[in-house]
Motif scaffolding. Structure first.
Motif, PDB file in Angstrom:
ATOM      1  N   VAL A 203       0.062   3.891 -16.031  1.00 35.90           N
ATOM      2  CA  VAL A 203       1.203   3.037 -16.127  1.00 35.90           C
ATOM      3  C   VAL A 203       0.571   2.241 -17.391  1.00 35.90           C
ATOM      4  O   VAL A 203      -0.382   1.602 -17.469  1.00 35.90           O
ATOM      5  CB  VAL A 203       1.531   1.910 -15.102  1.00 35.90           C
ATOM      6  N   PRO A 204       1.272   2.215 -18.425  1.00 36.92           N
ATOM      7  CA  PRO A 204       0.572   1.414 -19.693  1.00 36.92           C
ATOM      8  C   PRO A 204       0.808  -0.012 -19.645  1.00 36.92           C
ATOM      9  O   PRO A 204       1.311  -0.946 -20.664  1.00 36.92           O
ATOM     10  CB  PRO A 204       1.671   1.957 -20.837  1.00 36.92           C
ATOM     11  N   GLN A 205       0.236  -0.538 -18.604  1.00 38.84           N
ATOM     12  CA  GLN A 205       0.647  -1.913 -18.253  1.00 38.84           C
ATOM     13  C   GLN A 205      -0.220  -2.549 -17.054  1.00 38.84           C
ATOM     14  O   GLN A 205      -0.582  -1.864 -16.123  1.00 38.84           O
ATOM     15  CB  GLN A 205       1.961  -2.196 -17.811  1.00 38.84           C
ATOM     16  N   THR A 206      -0.894  -3.593 -17.276  1.00 40.29           N
ATOM     17  CA  THR A 206      -1.840  -4.445 -16.454  1.00 40.29           C
ATOM     18  C   THR A 206      -0.869  -5.065 -15.288  1.00 40.29           C
ATOM     19  O   THR A 206      -0.108  -5.818 -15.594  1.00 40.29           O
ATOM     20  CB  THR A 206      -2.813  -5.232 -16.658  1.00 40.29           C
ATOM     21  N   ARG A 207      -1.009  -4.566 -13.951  1.00 36.40           N
ATOM     22  CA  ARG A 207       0.095  -5.215 -12.894  1.00 36.40           C
ATOM     23  C   ARG A 207      -0.498  -4.856 -11.553  1.00 36.40           C
ATOM     24  O   ARG A 207      -0.760  -3.733 -11.059  1.00 36.40           O
ATOM     25  CB  ARG A 207       1.261  -4.468 -13.014  1.00 36.40           C
ATOM     26  N   SER A 208      -1.047  -5.965 -10.772  1.00 38.41           N
ATOM     27  CA  SER A 208      -1.785  -5.481  -9.571  1.00 38.41           C
ATOM     28  C   SER A 208      -0.588  -5.820  -8.418  1.00 38.41           C
ATOM     29  O   SER A 208       0.098  -6.665  -8.459  1.00 38.41           O
ATOM     30  CB  SER A 208      -2.739  -6.501  -9.401  1.00 38.41           C
ATOM     31  N   ARG A 209      -0.596  -5.035  -7.500  1.00 37.09           N
ATOM     32  CA  ARG A 209       0.442  -4.785  -6.291  1.00 37.09           C
ATOM     33  C   ARG A 209      -0.194  -4.521  -5.110  1.00 37.09           C
ATOM     34  O   ARG A 209      -1.306  -3.722  -4.904  1.00 37.09           O
ATOM     35  CB  ARG A 209       1.406  -3.757  -6.553  1.00 37.09           C
ATOM     36  N   ALA A 210       0.028  -5.323  -4.003  1.00 35.84           N
ATOM     37  CA  ALA A 210      -0.519  -5.222  -2.647  1.00 35.84           C
ATOM     38  C   ALA A 210       0.469  -4.128  -1.926  1.00 35.84           C
ATOM     39  O   ALA A 210       1.699  -4.000  -2.223  1.00 35.84           O
ATOM     40  CB  ALA A 210      -0.307  -6.259  -2.003  1.00 35.84           C
ATOM     41  N   VAL A 211      -0.134  -2.878  -1.512  1.00 33.14           N
ATOM     42  CA  VAL A 211       0.795  -1.691  -1.145  1.00 33.14           C
ATOM     43  C   VAL A 211       0.220  -1.445   0.474  1.00 33.14           C
ATOM     44  O   VAL A 211      -0.822  -1.852   0.877  1.00 33.14           O
ATOM     45  CB  VAL A 211       0.339  -0.495  -1.959  1.00 33.14           C
ATOM     46  N   LEU A 212       1.188  -0.882   1.096  1.00 35.22           N
ATOM     47  CA  LEU A 212       0.893  -0.268   2.192  1.00 35.22           C
ATOM     48  C   LEU A 212       1.594   1.071   2.538  1.00 35.22           C
ATOM     49  O   LEU A 212       2.575   1.257   2.041  1.00 35.22           O
ATOM     50  CB  LEU A 212       1.721  -1.352   3.487  1.00 35.22           C
ATOM     51  N   ILE A 213       0.556   1.872   3.180  1.00 27.08           N
ATOM     52  CA  ILE A 213       1.123   3.241   3.420  1.00 27.08           C
ATOM     53  C   ILE A 213       0.979   3.507   4.951  1.00 27.08           C
ATOM     54  O   ILE A 213      -0.311   3.342   5.263  1.00 27.08           O
ATOM     55  CB  ILE A 213       0.300   4.267   2.493  1.00 27.08           C
ATOM     56  N   ALA A 214       1.849   4.015   5.479  1.00 28.03           N
ATOM     57  CA  ALA A 214       1.924   4.014   7.046  1.00 28.03           C
ATOM     58  C   ALA A 214       2.422   5.666   7.338  1.00 28.03           C
ATOM     59  O   ALA A 214       3.453   5.897   6.644  1.00 28.03           O
ATOM     60  CB  ALA A 214       2.448   3.160   7.798  1.00 28.03           C
ATOM     61  N   ARG A 215       1.699   6.233   8.323  1.00 25.63           N
ATOM     62  CA  ARG A 215       2.369   7.611   8.720  1.00 25.63           C
ATOM     63  C   ARG A 215       2.193   7.170  10.260  1.00 25.63           C
ATOM     64  O   ARG A 215       1.361   6.792  10.864  1.00 25.63           O
ATOM     65  CB  ARG A 215       1.391   8.803   8.614  1.00 25.63           C
ATOM     66  N   ARG A 216       3.477   7.970  10.781  1.00 18.37           N
ATOM     67  CA  ARG A 216       3.600   8.002  12.258  1.00 18.37           C
ATOM     68  C   ARG A 216       2.316   8.657  12.873  1.00 18.37           C
ATOM     69  O   ARG A 216       2.019   9.677  12.430  1.00 18.37           O
ATOM     70  CB  ARG A 216       4.880   8.366  12.563  1.00 18.37           C
ATOM     71  N   GLU A 217       1.874   8.282  13.993  1.00 11.33           N
ATOM     72  CA  GLU A 217       0.965   8.865  14.712  1.00 11.33           C
ATOM     73  C   GLU A 217       1.336  10.481  14.986  1.00 11.33           C
ATOM     74  O   GLU A 217       2.283  10.635  15.435  1.00 11.33           O
ATOM     75  CB  GLU A 217       0.275   8.176  16.070  1.00 11.33           C
ATOM     76  N   GLY A 218       0.341  11.034  14.792  1.00  9.80           N
ATOM     77  CA  GLY A 218       0.695  12.743  14.781  1.00  9.80           C
ATOM     78  C   GLY A 218       0.733  13.401  13.534  1.00  9.80           C
ATOM     79  O   GLY A 218       0.842  14.535  13.359  1.00  9.80           O
ATOM     80  N   LEU A 219       1.001  12.589  12.244  1.00  8.02           N
ATOM     81  CA  LEU A 219       1.111  12.959  10.940  1.00  8.02           C
ATOM     82  C   LEU A 219       0.013  13.022  10.227  1.00  8.02           C
ATOM     83  O   LEU A 219      -0.046  13.114   8.759  1.00  8.02           O
ATOM     84  CB  LEU A 219       2.249  12.306  10.397  1.00  8.02           C
ATOM     85  N   GLY A 220      -1.325  12.787  10.726  1.00  5.12           N
ATOM     86  CA  GLY A 220      -2.444  12.577   9.890  1.00  5.12           C
ATOM     87  C   GLY A 220      -2.805  11.378   9.370  1.00  5.12           C
ATOM     88  O   GLY A 220      -1.999  10.387   9.561  1.00  5.12           O
ATOM     89  N   GLU A 221      -3.754  11.043   8.863  1.00  3.97           N
ATOM     90  CA  GLU A 221      -4.591   9.779   8.358  1.00  3.97           C
ATOM     91  C   GLU A 221      -3.906   9.626   7.127  1.00  3.97           C
ATOM     92  O   GLU A 221      -4.029  10.639   5.979  1.00  3.97           O
ATOM     93  CB  GLU A 221      -5.991   9.815   8.378  1.00  3.97           C
ATOM     94  N   PRO A 222      -3.265   8.365   6.749  1.00  2.94           N
ATOM     95  CA  PRO A 222      -2.874   8.194   5.284  1.00  2.94           C
ATOM     96  C   PRO A 222      -3.813   7.801   4.659  1.00  2.94           C
ATOM     97  O   PRO A 222      -5.165   7.439   4.968  1.00  2.94           O
ATOM     98  CB  PRO A 222      -1.981   6.935   5.597  1.00  2.94           C
ATOM     99  N   ALA A 223      -3.950   7.954   3.243  1.00  2.00           N
ATOM    100  CA  ALA A 223      -4.831   7.551   2.096  1.00  2.00           C
ATOM    101  C   ALA A 223      -4.010   6.886   0.958  1.00  2.00           C
ATOM    102  O   ALA A 223      -2.925   7.428   0.695  1.00  2.00           O
ATOM    103  CB  ALA A 223      -5.454   8.607   2.087  1.00  2.00           C
ATOM    104  N   LEU A 224      -4.602   5.930   0.471  1.00  2.00           N
ATOM    105  CA  LEU A 224      -4.203   5.615  -0.905  1.00  2.00           C
ATOM    106  C   LEU A 224      -4.369   6.522  -1.828  1.00  2.00           C
ATOM    107  O   LEU A 224      -5.276   7.417  -1.903  1.00  2.00           O
ATOM    108  CB  LEU A 224      -4.767   4.228  -1.154  1.00  2.00           C
TER     109      LEU A 224
END
Length: 424
Positions: A203-224
């Motif tokens: 993205v051609p812009q400096t912008r910091s964001r707090a993010v959350l990624i969740a997967r229901r158990e059984g769908l594997g480990e989430p990753a950023l």
């Protein structure tokens, strides 16, 4: 934790419910990935932009839909996403949300324990700014999904959230309860949380964001998502001369930063994307002066050359002063950014159909689509998107399509109806 392994698709038919959808940042991201979405948005002008862009929309209040119309939502929705309004948590605001962090954490625990909704709603009205409570809506939607007969009481498979960095403490609490306690029906998730910088995703812009990624158990480990570009580091000259550009500033700027180009070799990230890379219609080199901070980091404000990413694009983007001609230390002010240019700095397509009023606010409030595409791709096990995907011409809705979308979103093909939110 970022992704270091080959992506593995976890859902055959993802369908996104985008809360606080704005003019369509996450929906444009989904479009680029071939993922359908439905957005819920309160602001009339943002809805007009969405209709013009051909995005499926409900012109409604997120809280009202949850309380009164949840059963009308498509039951096949399996991805919950959104960026709740950030004004009360942003460092640019008065800080009501930041002051209430511990109180909001308590509401998270009570929701997970199954406390009566009516009692919680009554107490939330005591917050000094009612917008502070909106950060709880994604959790309340996740709980409501497990109680919905229309869905067969099926929980969402994936949750993707983003907000200003100050909200990371709440996303951390979300993660704890989703993993350790689970929703009231017992559903648990695997969750990752962090603060990411948008320029490290093209993205051609400096912008910091707090993010959350969740997967229901059984769908594997989430990753950023894995960063694809280098982080931007402010230079000392950015803040000299009280933010007044001079020929010396321009000369130093042009020698301080190399032209944007891919880094050589292996998995090294590319150089960050500059304003010059996307605003190709501006033929003259330019400097931009921003009069306020970027993501709460004072070192990121000041003067930037077109070889650098923009400062954080907010609803005040029209206040960015653009200097194009410098001669013998005499500075000439050039045209300020158009709304299409501001949108491009957010990574929207160059011809995105901004509509209605307060367009600058729409642009500034939006999730950068390219960043959103990285989040959705990581959450769903898809390959990382390419920046060029967001630079393709956008095909606007026809008048017939727009009328149909508005009839669905507002209740009438040509106007708002009684079911639409009132401005106050």
């Amino acid at each position: 934790m970022t992704s270091t392994v080959s992506p593995k698709r976890i859902l055959d038919q993802p369908f996104v419910l985008d809360l606080f959808a704005g003019p369509g940042g996450l929906d444009v991201a989904g479009h680029s990935l071939g993922i359908p979405s439905l957005g819920i948005e309160w602001d009339k002008s943002a809805c007009l932009t969405r209709y013009a862009a051909g995005l499926d929309t409900l012109h409604a209040d997120v809280s009202t839909v949850r309380r009164d119309a949840f059963e009308s939502l498509p039951p096949e929705i399996n991805v919950l996403a959104g960026g709740p309004p950030c004004q009360t948590y942003s460092v640019a605001g008065k800080g009501a949300g930041r002051k209430a962090l511990e109180e909001v954490k308590g509401f998270i625990e009570r929701l997970m324990a199954g406390d009566p909704e009516e009692a919680i709603d009554k107490e939330l009205k005591n917050l000094s700014d009612p917008r502070t409570a909106l950060v709880l809506e994604p959790l309340r939607y996740a709980i409501q999904a497990t109680r919905s007969p229309n869905r067969g009481r099926r929980p969402y498979d994936v949750i993707v959230l983003e907000q200003v960095p100050a909200v990371k403490a709440l996303w951390d609490r979300y993660a704890e309860v989703l993993q350790d306690i689970g929703l009231p029906d017992g559903t648990k998730y695997k969750v990752v949380v962090d603060v990411l910088d948008t320029e490290t995703y093209g993205v051609p812009q400096t912008r910091s964001r707090a993010v959350l990624i969740a997967r229901r158990e059984g769908l594997g480990e989430p990753a950023l998502p894995r960063a694809t570009h280098r982080a931007y580091e402010a230079k000392e000259w950015n803040r000299r001369n009280g933010g007044i550009p001079t020929q010396a500033t321009l000369d130093e700027a042009n020698t301080a930063e190399p032209p944007s180009q891919p880094a050589e070799g292996g998995d090294k990230p590319d150089h960050w994307v500059s304003m010059r890379d996307v605003l190709t219609e501006r033929k003259t080199p330019f400097l931009v002066r921003s009069n306020y901070g970027s993501s709460g980091i004072p070192g990121r404000r000041g003067v930037r050359t077109d070889r650098q990413p923009a400062a954080t694009v907010t609803g005040r983007i029209s206040r960015f002063v653009v200097f194009e001609h410098l001669n013998d230390d005499i500075v000439y002010e050039g045209p300020r950014f158009s709304m299409n240019e501001a949108g491009m700095l957010q990574s929207f397509p160059p011809d995105y159909p901004w509509s209605g009023t307060a367009k600058a606010q729409q642009v500034g409030n939006a999730v950068p689509p390219l960043f959103g595409a990285h989040l959705l791709s990581a959450a769903l096990g898809l390959p990382s998107p390419h920046p060029e995907a967001m630079r393709k011409p956008w095909v606007p809705a026809t008048e017939e399509q727009r009328a149909k979308l508005r009839s669905h979103g507002c209740g009438a093909a040509d106007d708002c109806t009684a079911r639409c939110p009132r401005p106050e």
